[in-house]
Design a protein around this motif. Structure first.
Motif, PDB file in Angstrom:
ATOM      1  N   ARG A  92      18.353 116.571 -20.781  1.00 55.43           N
ATOM      2  CA  ARG A  92      18.422 115.942 -20.311  1.00 55.43           C
ATOM      3  C   ARG A  92      19.978 115.624 -19.444  1.00 55.43           C
ATOM      4  NH1 ARG A  92      18.492 109.192 -22.480  1.00 55.43           N
ATOM      5  NH2 ARG A  92      19.052 108.290 -20.694  1.00 55.43           N
ATOM      6  N   THR A 148      16.437 122.200  -8.838  1.00 57.69           N
ATOM      7  CA  THR A 148      16.190 121.874  -8.473  1.00 57.69           C
ATOM      8  C   THR A 148      16.105 121.810  -6.965  1.00 57.69           C
ATOM      9  OG1 THR A 148      15.880 119.815  -9.710  1.00 57.69           O
ATOM     10  CG2 THR A 148      14.623 118.736  -7.952  1.00 57.69           C
ATOM     11  N   ARG A 172       1.863 120.658  -7.359  1.00 55.22           N
ATOM     12  CA  ARG A 172       2.344 120.847  -8.326  1.00 55.22           C
ATOM     13  C   ARG A 172       1.761 121.747  -9.432  1.00 55.22           C
ATOM     14  NH1 ARG A 172      -0.575 117.694 -11.061  1.00 55.22           N
ATOM     15  NH2 ARG A 172      -2.051 118.334 -11.651  1.00 55.22           N
ATOM     16  N   GLY A 208      19.031 119.731 -16.327  1.00 55.03           N
ATOM     17  CA  GLY A 208      17.948 119.698 -15.816  1.00 55.03           C
ATOM     18  C   GLY A 208      17.228 120.752 -16.412  1.00 55.03           C
ATOM     19  N   ARG A 244       9.040 118.281 -10.708  1.00 58.41           N
ATOM     20  CA  ARG A 244       9.415 117.245 -12.593  1.00 58.41           C
ATOM     21  C   ARG A 244       8.176 117.298 -12.863  1.00 58.41           C
ATOM     22  NH1 ARG A 244      11.086 112.160  -9.974  1.00 58.41           N
ATOM     23  NH2 ARG A 244       9.892 111.530 -10.573  1.00 58.41           N
ATOM     24  N   GLU A 245       7.144 116.981 -12.790  1.00 59.24           N
ATOM     25  CA  GLU A 245       5.681 117.108 -13.186  1.00 59.24           C
ATOM     26  C   GLU A 245       5.817 119.092 -13.665  1.00 59.24           C
ATOM     27  OE1 GLU A 245       2.437 115.883 -11.210  1.00 59.24           O
ATOM     28  OE2 GLU A 245       3.439 113.601 -11.164  1.00 59.24           O
ATOM     29  N   VAL A 283      13.885 121.736 -20.393  1.00 61.75           N
ATOM     30  CA  VAL A 283      13.827 120.674 -20.184  1.00 61.75           C
ATOM     31  C   VAL A 283      14.905 119.470 -20.832  1.00 61.75           C
ATOM     32  CG1 VAL A 283      13.484 118.497 -18.100  1.00 61.75           C
ATOM     33  CG2 VAL A 283      12.368 120.929 -18.228  1.00 61.75           C
ATOM     34  N   ASN A 325      10.471 116.054  -5.099  1.00 67.55           N
ATOM     35  CA  ASN A 325      11.265 115.786  -6.577  1.00 67.55           C
ATOM     36  C   ASN A 325       9.909 115.684  -7.784  1.00 67.55           C
ATOM     37  OD1 ASN A 325      13.088 116.378  -8.462  1.00 67.55           O
ATOM     38  ND2 ASN A 325      13.282 113.798  -8.506  1.00 67.55           N
ATOM     39  N   SER A 326       9.274 114.582  -7.273  1.00 71.05           N
ATOM     40  CA  SER A 326       8.116 114.076  -8.643  1.00 71.05           C
ATOM     41  C   SER A 326       7.121 114.998  -8.704  1.00 71.05           C
ATOM     42  CB  SER A 326       6.627 112.995  -7.902  1.00 71.05           C
ATOM     43  OG  SER A 326       6.518 112.967  -8.628  1.00 71.05           O
TER      44      SER A 326
END
Length: 221
Positions: A67, A36, A12, A70, A51-52, A65, A47-48
């Motif tokens: 909804r 992404t 991350r 993206g 996203r963080e 960001v 993906n995790s």
């Protein structure tokens, strides 16, 4: 912390550091979508952690960001830049007013050494090091302001301010930083808070004029 959690955190942070630098340097323009799949392929992440990373950059004001839409690079408008500079100047004034009355001789000496290191880097043409020394001088002021909340408020704004000043001519901007550092060291030595505040206001106004000279309403595009 498990080794899996450490690896996840490292992945991350790698994404955060790289995307932050791309945004700061203008390689990712305001409003540009952050695809992404492309970013996952670039960094080899799932993906995790991605996203963080987006969430962290969003808290810094560098990414938006939405909804079902993206992530994208946050816009940077002239109005937003003026607002950032106004608030940043107000916070920095309080950093000086709250901290300077309590400076010890060692604090002034530390600031003076950093200002000298900055000047040497600037005069030698090492602009990367000069920016780093300028940031270090600012951090030292924050460390001595006597308020964790004030420091936190300014640090929250800092990534957006750094993004803004990276759009300016580096030699012009760093010359202003050198003048400000010299004035603040002299004021700290004399415990002259008002002269420090006046110097800050003058330099901040000159930075605002450099931003005005950038031209377009959407900066960095």
């Amino acid at each position: 912390m498990t080794s899996v959690a450490r690896e996840h955190g490292a992945l991350r942070e790698n994404v955060v550091v790289a995307l932050r630098e791309d945004i700061m340097a203008g390689r990712l323009a305001p409003g540009e979508p952050l695809r992404t799949e492309a970013i996952m392929a670039r960094f080899g992440v799932s993906n995790s952690p991605l996203r963080e990373a987006f969430a962290q950059l969003a808290t810094e004001g560098l990414v938006v960001v939405e909804r079902n839409r993206g992530a994208s690079v946050a816009p940077l408008t002239r109005a937003a830049a003026a607002d950032m500079l106004r608030v940043g100047g107000m916070l920095m004034e309080q950093v000086l007013r709250w901290g300077m009355p309590h400076y010890a001789a060692g604090d002034v000496a530390t600031l003076r050494r950093t200002a000298l290191d900055f000047e040497l880097a600037y005069r030698s043409g090492d602009l990367v090091l000069a920016f780093a020394e300028s940031d270090r001088f600012g951090s030292q002021l924050l460390d001595r302001c006597g308020s964790a909340e004030l420091a936190h408020a300014l640090l929250a704004l800092l990534p957006r301010l750094q993004r803004l000043v990276r759009l300016l001519d580096p030699l012009e901007y760093l010359a202003l930083q050198g003048s400000l550092q010299s004035a603040l060291v002299a004021s700290a030595q004399d415990r002259d808070i008002e002269s420090a505040v006046v110097a800050l206001a003058s330099i901040w106004a000159q930075v605002a004029r450099l931003v005005d000279d950038l031209g377009s309403d959407v900066l960095g595009s």
